[in-house]
Write a protein that holds these residues in place. Structure first.
Motif, PDB file in Angstrom:
ATOM      1  N   TYR A  92       0.586  -1.094  -0.238  1.00  0.00           N
ATOM      2  CA  TYR A  92      -0.122   0.075  -0.337  1.00  0.00           C
ATOM      3  C   TYR A  92       1.296   1.590   0.171  1.00  0.00           C
ATOM      4  CZ  TYR A  92      -3.293  -3.096   1.014  1.00  0.00           C
ATOM      5  OH  TYR A  92      -4.387  -4.729   0.959  1.00  0.00           O
ATOM      6  N   LEU A  93       0.610   2.305  -1.114  1.00  0.00           N
ATOM      7  CA  LEU A  93       1.158   3.365  -1.110  1.00  0.00           C
ATOM      8  C   LEU A  93       0.676   4.575  -1.082  1.00  0.00           C
ATOM      9  CD1 LEU A  93       4.034   3.812  -2.906  1.00  0.00           C
ATOM     10  CD2 LEU A  93       3.461   3.969  -4.779  1.00  0.00           C
ATOM     11  N   ARG A  94       1.805   5.512  -0.189  1.00  0.00           N
ATOM     12  CA  ARG A  94       1.272   6.538  -0.071  1.00  0.00           C
ATOM     13  C   ARG A  94       2.964   7.911  -0.665  1.00  0.00           C
ATOM     14  NH1 ARG A  94      -1.787  10.204   4.216  1.00  0.00           N
ATOM     15  NH2 ARG A  94      -0.693  12.075   2.968  1.00  0.00           N
ATOM     16  N   GLU A  95       2.281   7.672  -1.898  1.00  0.00           N
ATOM     17  CA  GLU A  95       3.856   8.029  -2.812  1.00  0.00           C
ATOM     18  C   GLU A  95       4.468   9.640  -2.297  1.00  0.00           C
ATOM     19  OE1 GLU A  95       2.270   8.583  -6.551  1.00  0.00           O
ATOM     20  OE2 GLU A  95       2.232   6.893  -7.196  1.00  0.00           O
ATOM     21  N   ASP A  96       3.312  10.341  -1.606  1.00  0.00           N
ATOM     22  CA  ASP A  96       3.970  11.648  -0.957  1.00  0.00           C
ATOM     23  C   ASP A  96       4.851  11.364   0.492  1.00  0.00           C
ATOM     24  OD1 ASP A  96       1.675  11.280   0.126  1.00  0.00           O
ATOM     25  OD2 ASP A  96       1.324  12.714   1.383  1.00  0.00           O
ATOM     26  N   LEU A  97       4.775   9.976   1.353  1.00  0.00           N
ATOM     27  CA  LEU A  97       5.467   9.575   1.891  1.00  0.00           C
ATOM     28  C   LEU A  97       6.924   8.874   1.408  1.00  0.00           C
ATOM     29  CD1 LEU A  97       2.892   9.212   4.971  1.00  0.00           C
ATOM     30  CD2 LEU A  97       4.014  11.154   4.415  1.00  0.00           C
ATOM     31  N   GLN A  98       7.198   8.834   0.783  1.00  0.00           N
ATOM     32  CA  GLN A  98       8.470   8.635   0.173  1.00  0.00           C
ATOM     33  C   GLN A  98       9.841   8.841   0.578  1.00  0.00           C
ATOM     34  OE1 GLN A  98       7.337   7.719  -4.302  1.00  0.00           O
ATOM     35  NE2 GLN A  98       7.214   5.300  -3.988  1.00  0.00           N
ATOM     36  N   GLY A  99      10.643   8.624   0.982  1.00  0.00           N
ATOM     37  CA  GLY A  99      11.712   9.336   2.259  1.00  0.00           C
ATOM     38  C   GLY A  99      11.429   9.477   3.275  1.00  0.00           C
ATOM     39  N   TYR A 100      10.434   9.326   3.295  1.00  0.00           N
ATOM     40  CA  TYR A 100      10.156   9.503   5.157  1.00  0.00           C
ATOM     41  C   TYR A 100      10.744   7.913   6.025  1.00  0.00           C
ATOM     42  CZ  TYR A 100       8.915  14.248   3.946  1.00  0.00           C
ATOM     43  OH  TYR A 100       9.027  16.062   3.066  1.00  0.00           O
ATOM     44  N   PRO A 101      10.251   8.182   7.037  1.00  0.00           N
ATOM     45  CA  PRO A 101      10.616   7.202   8.298  1.00  0.00           C
ATOM     46  C   PRO A 101       9.108   6.794   8.721  1.00  0.00           C
ATOM     47  CG  PRO A 101      10.885   9.242   8.998  1.00  0.00           C
ATOM     48  CD  PRO A 101      10.853  10.026   7.859  1.00  0.00           C
ATOM     49  N   ALA A 102       9.390   5.409   9.067  1.00  0.00           N
ATOM     50  CA  ALA A 102       7.839   4.955   9.780  1.00  0.00           C
ATOM     51  C   ALA A 102       7.124   5.983  10.661  1.00  0.00           C
ATOM     52  CB  ALA A 102       8.660   3.900   9.819  1.00  0.00           C
ATOM     53  N   GLU A 103       7.971   6.538  11.372  1.00  0.00           N
ATOM     54  CA  GLU A 103       6.804   7.571  12.222  1.00  0.00           C
ATOM     55  C   GLU A 103       6.106   8.653  11.663  1.00  0.00           C
ATOM     56  OE1 GLU A 103      10.988   5.909  14.122  1.00  0.00           O
ATOM     57  OE2 GLU A 103      10.293   6.893  11.823  1.00  0.00           O
ATOM     58  N   SER A 104       6.512   8.865  10.417  1.00  0.00           N
ATOM     59  CA  SER A 104       5.718   9.857   9.622  1.00  0.00           C
ATOM     60  C   SER A 104       3.882   9.606   9.835  1.00  0.00           C
ATOM     61  CB  SER A 104       6.124  10.065   8.054  1.00  0.00           C
ATOM     62  OG  SER A 104       5.897   8.777   7.359  1.00  0.00           O
ATOM     63  N   VAL A 105       3.495   7.808   9.790  1.00  0.00           N
ATOM     64  CA  VAL A 105       2.203   8.044  10.050  1.00  0.00           C
ATOM     65  C   VAL A 105       1.742   8.645  10.496  1.00  0.00           C
ATOM     66  CG1 VAL A 105       2.672   5.883   8.753  1.00  0.00           C
ATOM     67  CG2 VAL A 105       2.414   5.697  10.568  1.00  0.00           C
ATOM     68  N   LEU A 106       2.301   8.827  12.201  1.00  0.00           N
ATOM     69  CA  LEU A 106       1.699   9.353  12.763  1.00  0.00           C
ATOM     70  C   LEU A 106       1.344  10.982  12.797  1.00  0.00           C
ATOM     71  CD1 LEU A 106       4.292   8.469  15.739  1.00  0.00           C
ATOM     72  CD2 LEU A 106       2.404   7.080  15.146  1.00  0.00           C
ATOM     73  N   ALA A 107       1.791  10.817  11.861  1.00  0.00           N
ATOM     74  CA  ALA A 107       1.025  12.608  11.785  1.00  0.00           C
ATOM     75  C   ALA A 107      -0.040  12.837  10.946  1.00  0.00           C
ATOM     76  CB  ALA A 107       2.208  13.269  11.101  1.00  0.00           C
ATOM     77  N   LEU A 108      -0.740  11.511   9.796  1.00  0.00           N
ATOM     78  CA  LEU A 108      -1.582  11.554   9.484  1.00  0.00           C
ATOM     79  C   LEU A 108      -2.902  11.718  10.008  1.00  0.00           C
ATOM     80  CD1 LEU A 108      -0.212   8.595   7.321  1.00  0.00           C
ATOM     81  CD2 LEU A 108      -0.598  10.685   6.608  1.00  0.00           C
ATOM     82  N   ARG A 109      -3.921  11.264   9.286  1.00  0.00           N
ATOM     83  CA  ARG A 109      -5.332  12.057   9.839  1.00  0.00           C
ATOM     84  C   ARG A 109      -6.091  11.565   8.980  1.00  0.00           C
ATOM     85  NH1 ARG A 109      -1.922  12.932  13.049  1.00  0.00           N
ATOM     86  NH2 ARG A 109      -2.104  14.949  15.038  1.00  0.00           N
ATOM     87  N   ARG A 110      -7.225  11.219   9.262  1.00  0.00           N
ATOM     88  CA  ARG A 110      -8.904  10.365   8.364  1.00  0.00           C
ATOM     89  C   ARG A 110      -8.619  11.198   7.625  1.00  0.00           C
ATOM     90  NH1 ARG A 110     -11.492   6.363   8.956  1.00  0.00           N
ATOM     91  NH2 ARG A 110     -11.017   5.876  11.245  1.00  0.00           N
TER      92      ARG A 110
END
Length: 136
Positions: A92-110
């Protein structure tokens, strides 16, 4: 509340978890079950989704159904990458998060639009700092 991973429970109880429960639990799954689900450069990679991950999902969420987990990923802007997925590996891909660490998911909002990675990275640093300061 269903039994979730220890780290997810700690983060959620600390009050520092501004991030939605789903992304906190997703991040904790990366750390607790790295052979089944992991982060790879903007991608959530799931090994043997229905066969092996469903019992793990039941520990973190109200339901262990993989289809519900997949729907949540979609709600947070990830989409299935058929060209990268196989019968034993779902990507499952989110192209705008390429190059960011796994912790970047913590900043996502629904329902968040794509293209917010720099802001997500900044918010991630704030969330991690707050969690760290509360655990001291």
């Amino acid at each position: 509340h269903p039994a979730a991973g220890r780290e997810a429970q700690r983060l959620l109880r600390s009050g520092g978890a501004k991030a939605p429960d789903f992304v906190v639990k997703l991040y904790c799954m990366f750390t607790e079950y790295p052979t089944l689900i992991y982060w790879d450069d903007g991608r959530v990679v799931v090994a043997r989704p229905e066969e092996r991950l469903e019992p793990i999902l039941a520990k973190f969420f109200r339901t262990g159904k993989f289809s519900s987990f997949q729907r949540q990923l979609n709600n947070f802007g990830f989409h299935k990458a058929p060209h990268l997925s196989t019968s034993k590996l779902r990507v499952y891909l989110r192209e705008d998060l390429q190059g960011y660490p796994a912790e970047s998911v913590l900043a996502l909002r629904r329902g968040q639009k794509r293209g917010v990675a720099p802001d997500a990275a900044r918010r991630t640093d704030e969330v991690i700092e707050e969690w760290d300061s509360r655990s001291e």
